[in-house]
Design an enzyme around this catalytic site. Structure first.
Site, mmCIF file in Angstrom:
data_model
loop_
_atom_site.group_PDB
_atom_site.id
_atom_site.type_symbol
_atom_site.label_atom_id
_atom_site.label_comp_id
_atom_site.label_asym_id
_atom_site.label_seq_id
_atom_site.Cartn_x
_atom_site.Cartn_y
_atom_site.Cartn_z
ATOM 1 N N GLY A 1 0.823 -1.190 0.000
ATOM 2 C CA GLY A 1 0.000 0.000 0.000
ATOM 3 C C GLY A 1 0.864 1.248 0.000
ATOM 4 O O GLY A 1 2.035 1.222 -0.370
ATOM 5 N N ARG A 2 0.289 2.359 0.438
ATOM 6 C CA ARG A 2 1.035 3.620 0.456
ATOM 7 C C ARG A 2 1.880 3.798 1.710
ATOM 8 O O ARG A 2 2.792 4.637 1.751
ATOM 9 C CB ARG A 2 0.061 4.789 0.315
ATOM 10 N N GLU B 1 5.953 3.775 1.849
ATOM 11 C CA GLU B 1 6.626 4.944 1.281
ATOM 12 C C GLU B 1 7.037 5.947 2.357
ATOM 13 O O GLU B 1 8.094 6.581 2.253
ATOM 14 C CB GLU B 1 5.697 5.608 0.268
ATOM 15 N N CYS C 1 4.195 -6.604 -2.104
ATOM 16 C CA CYS C 1 3.869 -5.411 -2.868
ATOM 17 C C CYS C 1 4.867 -4.278 -2.563
ATOM 18 O O CYS C 1 6.068 -4.446 -2.743
ATOM 19 C CB CYS C 1 2.425 -5.014 -2.593
ATOM 20 N N HIS C 2 4.399 -3.134 -2.088
ATOM 21 C CA HIS C 2 5.280 -2.013 -1.784
ATOM 22 C C HIS C 2 6.030 -2.184 -0.459
ATOM 23 O O HIS C 2 6.860 -1.333 -0.113
ATOM 24 C CB HIS C 2 4.474 -0.708 -1.738
ATOM 25 N N TYR D 1 5.750 -5.321 -6.039
ATOM 26 C CA TYR D 1 5.015 -4.644 -7.089
ATOM 27 C C TYR D 1 6.038 -4.133 -8.094
ATOM 28 O O TYR D 1 7.076 -3.582 -7.705
ATOM 29 C CB TYR D 1 4.185 -3.500 -6.506
#
Length: 207
Positions: A89-90, A93, A119-120, A139
């Site tokens: 997800g975000r 980051e 993923c992320h 990802y």
């Protein structure tokens, strides 16, 4: 089976499936899972985001559930845990900007404890500089992060996972069945597999 104590690093707009599914599934088989977020305490919540793969150049994003944390970040000591989970997800980051998050990731890598990232989530491991020489997936847009820090990014189908030593990775939530199965093997959790009687459902594409 010996129950394990697992730490999960999350943040606001963590991917909904990638936090909810492993959090519940790992507890279902008897493990303890503590989900923590920098600057938040037990009982507080993080927002989640639903990432779908609908044929666009990148994923679409929709509001998810509110996810309740069950441990306090500032009280966490990595040495008290047997394994680490980093959803995507975000959130990765920005939580990778937190020094303690990086120190936690380094602890699990340096002590060779099981790490599951999806993923992320690989952004955290890349920022912690613990991917040198590791074959892993993520990802696809995170591939450069992996390679810039000395890891070998491997492109695999979205419903598959891969293992390199103590690290199990997957491209997206479509891989949950394989990603979690491989992580449970690293944890020493034995699950009896039943023979499938239904045809395999088609897997959504992603970019």
């Amino acid at each position: 089976m010996t129950a394990k104590k697992i730490l999960m690093l999350v943040g606001d707009y963590v991917e909904d499936y990638e936090v909810m599914v492993p959090f519940q599934a790992l507890q279902m088989v008897g493990h303890t899972v503590h989900a923590v977020c920098p600057d938040k305490t037990a009982g507080e919540k993080v927002r989640t985001a639903i990432h779908d793969f609908e044929g666009d150049q990148t994923y679409s994003e929709k509001p998810g559930h509110n996810f309740a944390l069950n441990a306090s970040f500032d009280e966490v000591k990595a040495e008290n845990y047997d394994a680490l989970v980093i959803p995507g997800g975000r959130a990765p980051e920005y939580i990778r900007l937190n020094q303690k998050v990086l120190d936690i990731a380094r602890h699990f890598a340096q002590t060779n404890k099981p790490i599951a990232a999806i993923c992320h989530g690989l952004q955290v491991l890349a920022a912690a500089d613990v991917l040198q020489g590791k074959s892993c997936t993520a990802y696809p847009a995170c591939g450069p992060d992996v390679m810039k820090t000395g890891g070998l990014y491997v492109h695999i189908p979205p419903d598959e996972a891969m293992v390199d030593g103590n690290l199990v990775t997957a491209p997206a939530w479509l891989a949950h069945p394989n990603w979690l199965a491989e992580f449970l093997k690293l944890l020493g959790t034995n699950i009896e597999h039943l023979s499938a009687t239904n045809d395999q459902l088609p897997v959504s594409s992603y970019q």
